[in-house]
Design a protein around this motif. Structure first.
Motif, PDB file in Angstrom:
ATOM      1  N   SER A  44       0.871  -1.179   0.000  1.00 48.63           N
ATOM      2  CA  SER A  44       0.000   0.000   0.000  1.00 48.63           C
ATOM      3  C   SER A  44       0.906   1.227   0.000  1.00 48.63           C
ATOM      4  CB  SER A  44      -0.890   0.027   1.232  1.00 48.63           C
ATOM      5  OG  SER A  44      -1.783  -1.066   1.208  1.00 48.63           O
ATOM      6  N   HIS A  52      -3.691   7.322  -2.927  1.00 50.60           N
ATOM      7  CA  HIS A  52      -3.507   6.098  -2.144  1.00 50.60           C
ATOM      8  C   HIS A  52      -3.904   4.908  -3.003  1.00 50.60           C
ATOM      9  CE1 HIS A  52      -3.188   7.949   1.983  1.00 50.60           C
ATOM     10  NE2 HIS A  52      -3.551   8.979   1.235  1.00 50.60           N
ATOM     11  N   GLY A  53      -3.112   3.860  -2.976  1.00 55.02           N
ATOM     12  CA  GLY A  53      -3.422   2.669  -3.742  1.00 55.02           C
ATOM     13  C   GLY A  53      -2.502   1.529  -3.382  1.00 55.02           C
ATOM     14  N   VAL A  54      -2.669   0.435  -4.130  1.00 55.06           N
ATOM     15  CA  VAL A  54      -1.885  -0.777  -3.908  1.00 55.06           C
ATOM     16  C   VAL A  54      -1.070  -1.045  -5.167  1.00 55.06           C
ATOM     17  CG1 VAL A  54      -2.012  -3.259  -3.453  1.00 55.06           C
ATOM     18  CG2 VAL A  54      -3.633  -1.714  -2.357  1.00 55.06           C
ATOM     19  N   HIS A  56       0.211  -2.802  -8.107  1.00 51.37           N
ATOM     20  CA  HIS A  56      -0.289  -3.923  -8.906  1.00 51.37           C
ATOM     21  C   HIS A  56       0.848  -4.580  -9.693  1.00 51.37           C
ATOM     22  CE1 HIS A  56      -3.071  -6.310 -11.249  1.00 51.37           C
ATOM     23  NE2 HIS A  56      -2.488  -5.874 -12.358  1.00 51.37           N
ATOM     24  N   GLN A  66      -3.108   0.265  -8.235  1.00 49.64           N
ATOM     25  CA  GLN A  66      -4.536  -0.016  -8.340  1.00 49.64           C
ATOM     26  C   GLN A  66      -5.274   0.754  -7.261  1.00 49.64           C
ATOM     27  OE1 GLN A  66      -5.421  -4.150  -8.385  1.00 49.64           O
ATOM     28  NE2 GLN A  66      -7.611  -3.861  -8.623  1.00 49.64           N
ATOM     29  N   ALA A  67      -6.289   1.487  -7.701  1.00 49.54           N
ATOM     30  CA  ALA A  67      -7.112   2.268  -6.770  1.00 49.54           C
ATOM     31  C   ALA A  67      -8.162   1.366  -6.140  1.00 49.54           C
ATOM     32  CB  ALA A  67      -7.767   3.421  -7.509  1.00 49.54           C
ATOM     33  N   GLY A  68      -8.904   1.908  -5.189  1.00 50.23           N
ATOM     34  CA  GLY A  68      -9.945   1.155  -4.503  1.00 50.23           C
ATOM     35  C   GLY A  68     -11.063   0.695  -5.412  1.00 50.23           C
ATOM     36  N   ASP A  69     -11.339   1.437  -6.491  1.00 47.14           N
ATOM     37  CA  ASP A  69     -12.419   1.061  -7.411  1.00 47.14           C
ATOM     38  C   ASP A  69     -11.945   0.111  -8.511  1.00 47.14           C
ATOM     39  OD1 ASP A  69     -10.885   2.747  -8.946  1.00 47.14           O
ATOM     40  OD2 ASP A  69     -12.531   4.065  -9.545  1.00 47.14           O
ATOM     41  N   ASN A  86      -0.489  -1.396   6.799  1.00 42.44           N
ATOM     42  CA  ASN A  86      -1.926  -1.647   7.072  1.00 42.44           C
ATOM     43  C   ASN A  86      -2.135  -2.207   8.448  1.00 42.44           C
ATOM     44  OD1 ASN A  86      -2.674  -0.738   4.572  1.00 42.44           O
ATOM     45  ND2 ASN A  86      -2.509  -2.745   3.637  1.00 42.44           N
TER      46      ASN A  86
END
Length: 86
Positions: A44, A52-54, A56, A66-69, A86
């Motif tokens: 993250s 903010h994202g993860v 990929h 990658q975003a939350g959506d 996290n």
């Protein structure tokens, strides 16, 4: 000898600037470079712009986040500000 005495305040000022400004900044830059080099898929992260994202996928110079959506955005590695626990 007189020249050394007259230059001592300038030398002292340079030494103070080095230890208070230059050296800590170099340490911060080194720490950020290490963090960016150690990025792994699934981390993250927060970008410089506040996104903010993860992670990929990771390439040599780019990171796909990658975003939350579910949308995926490509950033330069240097745009990663921090890895969030996290």
């Amino acid at each position: 000898m007189e020249m050394l005495i007259s230059l001592s305040p300038i030398i002292l000022m340079f030494v103070i600037f080095y230890f208070l400004l230059i050296r800590p900044q170099q340490k911060r830059q080194k720490k950020v470079k290490e963090m960016q080099a150690d990025l792994q898929k699934g981390d993250s992260v927060v970008t410089i712009g506040g996104f903010h994202g993860v992670v990929h996928a990771i390439d040599e110079n780019t990171v796909i986040i990658q975003a939350g959506d579910g949308s995926k955005l490509t950033y330069d590695r240097s745009a990663i500000r921090e890895v969030v626990q996290n």
